[in-house]
Motif scaffolding. Structure first.
Motif, PDB file in Angstrom:
ATOM      1  N   UNK A 108       0.564  -1.334   0.019  1.00  0.00           N
ATOM      2  CA  UNK A 108      -0.156   0.025  -0.115  1.00  0.00           C
ATOM      3  C   UNK A 108       0.652   1.316   0.071  1.00  0.00           C
ATOM      4  N   UNK A 109       1.952   1.171   0.750  1.00  0.00           N
ATOM      5  CA  UNK A 109       2.749   2.339   0.549  1.00  0.00           C
ATOM      6  C   UNK A 109       3.441   2.617  -0.600  1.00  0.00           C
ATOM      7  N   UNK A 110       3.891   1.423  -1.456  1.00  0.00           N
ATOM      8  CA  UNK A 110       4.654   1.428  -2.483  1.00  0.00           C
ATOM      9  C   UNK A 110       3.697   2.018  -3.588  1.00  0.00           C
ATOM     10  N   UNK A 111       2.493   1.645  -3.460  1.00  0.00           N
ATOM     11  CA  UNK A 111       1.343   2.085  -4.489  1.00  0.00           C
ATOM     12  C   UNK A 111       0.883   3.304  -4.558  1.00  0.00           C
ATOM     13  N   UNK A 112       1.392   4.275  -3.756  1.00  0.00           N
ATOM     14  CA  UNK A 112       1.007   5.517  -3.515  1.00  0.00           C
ATOM     15  C   UNK A 112       1.592   6.239  -4.881  1.00  0.00           C
ATOM     16  N   UNK A 113       2.826   5.742  -5.212  1.00  0.00           N
ATOM     17  CA  UNK A 113       3.647   6.100  -6.604  1.00  0.00           C
ATOM     18  C   UNK A 113       2.530   5.777  -7.624  1.00  0.00           C
ATOM     19  N   UNK A 114       2.067   6.777  -8.401  1.00  0.00           N
ATOM     20  CA  UNK A 114       1.205   6.527  -9.174  1.00  0.00           C
ATOM     21  C   UNK A 114       1.442   5.758 -10.665  1.00  0.00           C
ATOM     22  N   UNK A 115       2.706   5.504 -10.573  1.00  0.00           N
ATOM     23  CA  UNK A 115       3.397   4.626 -11.636  1.00  0.00           C
ATOM     24  C   UNK A 115       3.619   3.312 -11.248  1.00  0.00           C
ATOM     25  N   UNK A 116       3.274   3.016 -10.019  1.00  0.00           N
ATOM     26  CA  UNK A 116       3.578   1.545  -9.317  1.00  0.00           C
ATOM     27  C   UNK A 116       2.674   0.657 -10.114  1.00  0.00           C
ATOM     28  N   UNK A 117       3.264  -0.310 -10.866  1.00  0.00           N
ATOM     29  CA  UNK A 117       2.576  -1.388 -11.650  1.00  0.00           C
ATOM     30  C   UNK A 117       1.686  -2.312 -10.583  1.00  0.00           C
ATOM     31  N   UNK A 118       0.708  -2.725 -10.925  1.00  0.00           N
ATOM     32  CA  UNK A 118       0.088  -3.784 -10.286  1.00  0.00           C
ATOM     33  C   UNK A 118       0.629  -5.030  -9.881  1.00  0.00           C
ATOM     34  N   UNK A 119       0.788  -5.727  -8.896  1.00  0.00           N
ATOM     35  CA  UNK A 119       1.563  -6.798  -8.629  1.00  0.00           C
ATOM     36  C   UNK A 119       1.003  -8.115  -9.406  1.00  0.00           C
ATOM     37  N   UNK A 120      -0.263  -8.106  -9.867  1.00  0.00           N
ATOM     38  CA  UNK A 120      -1.044  -9.239 -10.553  1.00  0.00           C
ATOM     39  C   UNK A 120      -1.911  -8.516 -11.503  1.00  0.00           C
ATOM     40  N   UNK A 121      -1.829  -9.130 -12.815  1.00  0.00           N
ATOM     41  CA  UNK A 121      -2.765  -8.771 -13.920  1.00  0.00           C
ATOM     42  C   UNK A 121      -3.457 -10.351 -14.196  1.00  0.00           C
ATOM     43  N   UNK A 122      -4.724 -10.200 -14.442  1.00  0.00           N
ATOM     44  CA  UNK A 122      -5.341 -11.350 -14.948  1.00  0.00           C
ATOM     45  C   UNK A 122      -4.817 -11.745 -16.394  1.00  0.00           C
ATOM     46  N   UNK A 123      -4.972 -12.950 -16.765  1.00  0.00           N
ATOM     47  CA  UNK A 123      -4.188 -13.577 -18.009  1.00  0.00           C
ATOM     48  C   UNK A 123      -4.413 -12.524 -19.077  1.00  0.00           C
ATOM     49  N   UNK A 124      -5.508 -12.252 -19.261  1.00  0.00           N
ATOM     50  CA  UNK A 124      -5.994 -11.389 -20.590  1.00  0.00           C
ATOM     51  C   UNK A 124      -5.426 -10.199 -20.696  1.00  0.00           C
ATOM     52  N   UNK A 125      -5.052  -9.475 -19.467  1.00  0.00           N
ATOM     53  CA  UNK A 125      -4.330  -8.176 -19.130  1.00  0.00           C
ATOM     54  C   UNK A 125      -2.823  -8.463 -19.628  1.00  0.00           C
ATOM     55  N   UNK A 126      -2.177  -9.592 -19.136  1.00  0.00           N
ATOM     56  CA  UNK A 126      -1.061  -9.793 -19.388  1.00  0.00           C
ATOM     57  C   UNK A 126      -0.857 -10.133 -20.884  1.00  0.00           C
ATOM     58  N   UNK A 127      -1.526 -10.644 -21.454  1.00  0.00           N
ATOM     59  CA  UNK A 127      -1.306 -10.696 -23.006  1.00  0.00           C
ATOM     60  C   UNK A 127      -1.325  -9.465 -23.669  1.00  0.00           C
ATOM     61  N   UNK A 128      -1.790  -8.309 -23.184  1.00  0.00           N
ATOM     62  CA  UNK A 128      -1.740  -7.131 -23.928  1.00  0.00           C
ATOM     63  C   UNK A 128      -0.530  -6.734 -24.395  1.00  0.00           C
ATOM     64  N   UNK A 129      -0.051  -6.011 -25.194  1.00  0.00           N
ATOM     65  CA  UNK A 129       1.112  -5.617 -25.586  1.00  0.00           C
ATOM     66  C   UNK A 129       1.854  -4.628 -24.439  1.00  0.00           C
ATOM     67  N   UNK A 130       2.915  -4.598 -24.166  1.00  0.00           N
ATOM     68  CA  UNK A 130       3.523  -4.035 -23.127  1.00  0.00           C
ATOM     69  C   UNK A 130       3.821  -2.522 -23.727  1.00  0.00           C
ATOM     70  N   UNK A 131       3.870  -2.402 -24.949  1.00  0.00           N
ATOM     71  CA  UNK A 131       3.998  -1.100 -25.438  1.00  0.00           C
ATOM     72  C   UNK A 131       3.022  -0.029 -25.254  1.00  0.00           C
ATOM     73  N   UNK A 132       1.966  -0.585 -25.066  1.00  0.00           N
ATOM     74  CA  UNK A 132       0.728   0.575 -24.648  1.00  0.00           C
ATOM     75  C   UNK A 132       1.019   1.057 -23.229  1.00  0.00           C
ATOM     76  N   UNK A 133       1.553   0.312 -22.287  1.00  0.00           N
ATOM     77  CA  UNK A 133       1.926   0.611 -20.827  1.00  0.00           C
ATOM     78  C   UNK A 133       3.155   1.748 -20.860  1.00  0.00           C
TER      79      UNK A 133
END
Length: 168
Positions: free
Chosen positions: A131-156
């Motif tokens: 929770x402390x780390x996640x106050x950084x607005x660029x902090x990535x989620x620790x987990x993404x659903x499989x369909x989200x992981x499949x999205x290209x990293x270029x967009x992020x």
């Protein structure tokens, strides 16, 4: 460690509950909200046009994004949130203490094993750290659903670059 998925799940919940800091150039008076509240406000089901707006508002309040699957020890996650994942202290939030866990056991008429107590404390610490780390607005989620992981990293990457450019 047998509870790896449990720790991933508690970190995801902590990330969702964190309130990210505003951009340096954001001078708006709008109060910041948690990531979860932001997702709830943005949630718009495909069938939204087929039901009254009041129904969508009610469903939006209960919306919860997909969480990591928990293989073992899901009951410990329930216990953690019944206890409260963190404690308030003079210097800010802190992890659950052994005394708080002991009081929880006595008040609820349950007996936890030493391993369960150790795991609850560790879950509390993981929650607090994420929770402390996640106050950084660029902090990535620790987990993404499989369909989200499949999205290209270029967009992020593009979105991160745009946000950084906006801060300059």
């Amino acid at each position: 460690f047998p509870y790896t998925t449990l720790f991933r799940s508690v970190r995801q919940i902590a990330w969702l509950s964190a309130v990210p800091e505003k951009a340096k150039n954001d001078k708006s008076e709008t109060p910041s909200v948690s990531r979860l509240e932001g997702l709830r406000r943005a949630w718009e089901p495909d069938w939204a046009d087929d039901v009254p707006e009041s129904t969508i508002r009610a469903l939006r309040e209960d919306y919860m994004p997909e969480l990591p699957p928990v293989e073992d020890g899901e009951y410990l996650l329930t216990l953690l949130f019944e206890c409260g994942p963190v404690m308030s202290g003079a210097m800010g939030a802190g992890p659950l203490t052994h005394g708080e866990i002991d009081a929880y056991q006595r008040n609820n008429g349950i007996v936890l094993t030493p391993g369960e107590i150790k795991t609850l404390r560790r879950l509390s610490i993981e929650y607090l750290n994420e929770q402390s780390k996640a106050t950084d607005r660029f902090c990535p989620a620790p987990w993404l659903p499989d369909d989200e992981v499949a999205k290209p990293r270029a967009t992020a990457l593009q979105e991160s670059m745009r946000a950084l450019a906006a801060d300059v």
